[in-house]
Scaffold this motif. Structure first.
Motif, PDB file in Angstrom:
ATOM      1  N   UNK A   1      53.208  41.678  46.997  1.00 22.89           N
ATOM      2  CA  UNK A   1      53.475  42.638  45.910  1.00 22.89           C
ATOM      3  C   UNK A   1      52.205  43.291  45.345  1.00 22.89           C
ATOM      4  N   UNK A   2      51.091  43.107  46.017  1.00 22.47           N
ATOM      5  CA  UNK A   2      49.784  43.570  45.529  1.00 22.47           C
ATOM      6  C   UNK A   2      49.821  45.032  45.075  1.00 22.47           C
ATOM      7  N   UNK A   3      49.186  45.294  43.927  1.00 17.99           N
ATOM      8  CA  UNK A   3      49.095  46.643  43.392  1.00 17.99           C
ATOM      9  C   UNK A   3      50.252  47.044  42.494  1.00 17.99           C
ATOM     10  N   UNK A   4      51.317  46.275  42.475  1.00 15.75           N
ATOM     11  CA  UNK A   4      52.467  46.578  41.625  1.00 15.75           C
ATOM     12  C   UNK A   4      52.308  45.920  40.254  1.00 15.75           C
ATOM     13  N   UNK A   5      53.126  46.336  39.319  1.00 12.92           N
ATOM     14  CA  UNK A   5      53.154  45.711  38.002  1.00 12.92           C
ATOM     15  C   UNK A   5      52.184  46.299  36.998  1.00 12.92           C
TER      16      UNK A   5
ATOM     17  N   UNK B   1      46.539  43.112  40.396  1.00  9.78           N
ATOM     18  CA  UNK B   1      45.607  44.234  40.250  1.00  9.78           C
ATOM     19  C   UNK B   1      44.247  43.912  40.878  1.00  9.78           C
ATOM     20  N   UNK B   2      44.185  42.809  41.620  1.00 12.37           N
ATOM     21  CA  UNK B   2      42.943  42.433  42.295  1.00 12.37           C
ATOM     22  C   UNK B   2      41.975  41.652  41.429  1.00 12.37           C
ATOM     23  N   UNK B   3      42.474  41.048  40.331  1.00 10.16           N
ATOM     24  CA  UNK B   3      41.607  40.301  39.417  1.00 10.16           C
ATOM     25  C   UNK B   3      42.151  38.886  39.186  1.00 10.16           C
ATOM     26  N   UNK B   4      42.239  38.084  40.252  1.00  9.37           N
ATOM     27  CA  UNK B   4      42.780  36.732  40.090  1.00  9.37           C
ATOM     28  C   UNK B   4      41.819  35.809  39.355  1.00  9.37           C
ATOM     29  N   UNK B   5      42.385  34.803  38.703  1.00 14.62           N
ATOM     30  CA  UNK B   5      41.582  33.786  38.037  1.00 14.62           C
ATOM     31  C   UNK B   5      41.163  32.703  39.014  1.00 14.62           C
ATOM     32  N   UNK B   6      40.396  31.758  38.522  1.00 13.36           N
ATOM     33  CA  UNK B   6      39.845  30.694  39.356  1.00 13.36           C
ATOM     34  C   UNK B   6      40.915  29.870  40.069  1.00 13.36           C
TER      35      UNK B   6
ATOM     36  N   UNK C   1      53.524  29.504  27.472  1.00 15.34           N
ATOM     37  CA  UNK C   1      52.988  29.068  28.770  1.00 15.34           C
ATOM     38  C   UNK C   1      53.479  29.958  29.906  1.00 15.34           C
ATOM     39  N   UNK C   2      54.772  30.256  29.875  1.00 19.19           N
ATOM     40  CA  UNK C   2      55.348  31.095  30.924  1.00 19.19           C
ATOM     41  C   UNK C   2      54.762  32.501  30.884  1.00 19.19           C
ATOM     42  N   UNK C   3      54.586  33.042  29.687  1.00 19.58           N
ATOM     43  CA  UNK C   3      54.021  34.384  29.554  1.00 19.58           C
ATOM     44  C   UNK C   3      52.582  34.425  30.061  1.00 19.58           C
ATOM     45  N   UNK C   4      51.819  33.392  29.807  1.00 15.32           N
ATOM     46  CA  UNK C   4      50.443  33.346  30.299  1.00 15.32           C
ATOM     47  C   UNK C   4      50.441  33.276  31.826  1.00 15.32           C
ATOM     48  N   UNK C   5      51.384  32.542  32.393  1.00 14.91           N
ATOM     49  CA  UNK C   5      51.531  32.527  33.857  1.00 14.91           C
ATOM     50  C   UNK C   5      51.842  33.918  34.389  1.00 14.91           C
ATOM     51  N   UNK C   6      52.744  34.624  33.693  1.00  3.93           N
ATOM     52  CA  UNK C   6      53.104  35.994  34.101  1.00  3.93           C
ATOM     53  C   UNK C   6      51.884  36.905  34.025  1.00  3.93           C
ATOM     54  N   UNK C   7      51.074  36.734  32.989  1.00  5.85           N
ATOM     55  CA  UNK C   7      49.872  37.557  32.844  1.00  5.85           C
ATOM     56  C   UNK C   7      48.884  37.295  33.966  1.00  5.85           C
ATOM     57  N   UNK C   8      48.741  36.038  34.334  1.00 10.11           N
ATOM     58  CA  UNK C   8      47.825  35.699  35.428  1.00 10.11           C
ATOM     59  C   UNK C   8      48.292  36.353  36.732  1.00 10.11           C
ATOM     60  N   UNK C   9      49.579  36.342  36.969  1.00 11.03           N
ATOM     61  CA  UNK C   9      50.120  36.992  38.166  1.00 11.03           C
ATOM     62  C   UNK C   9      49.846  38.493  38.112  1.00 11.03           C
TER      63      UNK C   9
ATOM     64  N   UNK D   1      42.442  37.620  29.265  1.00 10.49           N
ATOM     65  CA  UNK D   1      42.567  38.847  28.483  1.00 10.49           C
ATOM     66  C   UNK D   1      41.639  39.930  29.033  1.00 10.49           C
ATOM     67  N   UNK D   2      40.434  39.547  29.391  1.00 10.72           N
ATOM     68  CA  UNK D   2      39.458  40.493  29.940  1.00 10.72           C
ATOM     69  C   UNK D   2      39.930  41.048  31.303  1.00 10.72           C
ATOM     70  N   UNK D   3      40.566  40.207  32.105  1.00 12.08           N
ATOM     71  CA  UNK D   3      41.028  40.648  33.429  1.00 12.08           C
ATOM     72  C   UNK D   3      42.279  41.516  33.360  1.00 12.08           C
ATOM     73  N   UNK D   4      42.984  41.479  32.233  1.00 18.40           N
ATOM     74  CA  UNK D   4      44.162  42.347  32.061  1.00 18.40           C
ATOM     75  C   UNK D   4      43.693  43.750  31.762  1.00 18.40           C
TER      76      UNK D   4
END
Length: 135
Positions: A87-91, A63-68, A50-58, A132-135
């Motif tokens: 922190x936009x654009x980092x990571x 990268x400018x691709x937020x989820x709903x 769960x935490x990793x999925x949260x990290x992926x969403x962040x 996954x598609x937004x990553x």
């Protein structure tokens, strides 16, 4: 009463993770979160997944691709949009790690098994595929 829903931030574990993220500089914390999935040789526990999925969403949002959830500013993501804007654009360098982690979670994790046992598995799977598609 605990939170549990199909949204990425709709559970207590990831809510606690989010609070830690907001208090951190973020990128070492995000990397450690993703590494905890990659380093797990056997079974990925629900809180780690769960935490990793949260990290992926962040990461996707950075990268400018937020989820709903982030677009709609649900109550579950309170404070995250401000952190992301700062922190936009980092990571970006963490995206390959995130892609490995999501594949592993989708293949074999307690989180996946819990959703498979529920009537909302298809909804959860749709959210994971979108992430996954937004990553």
């Amino acid at each position: 009463m605990g939170a549990w829903g199909t949204g990425i931030f709709e559970n207590d574990d990831v809510q606690d993770w989010k609070e830690e993220l907001l208090e951190s500089e973020g990128f070492v914390f995000i990397e450690e979160t993703l590494e905890s999935v990659i380093e797990e040789e056997d079974y990925i526990e629900v809180d780690i997944a769960s935490n990793a999925i949260g990290a992926m969403e962040v990461l996707a949002a950075l990268q400018g691709k937020p989820g709903e959830e982030l677009k709609n500013e649900s109550s579950y993501v309170e404070g995250l949009n401000e952190w992301i804007e700062t922190h936009k654009g980092h990571g970006k360098s963490l995206l390959p790690l995130a892609k490995k982690a999501i594949k592993k979670i989708k293949k074999d994790s307690e989180l996946k098994e819990l959703w498979e046992e529920s009537e909302n598995y298809k909804d959860w799977l749709k959210i994971i595929k979108d992430l996954k598609k937004r990553l």
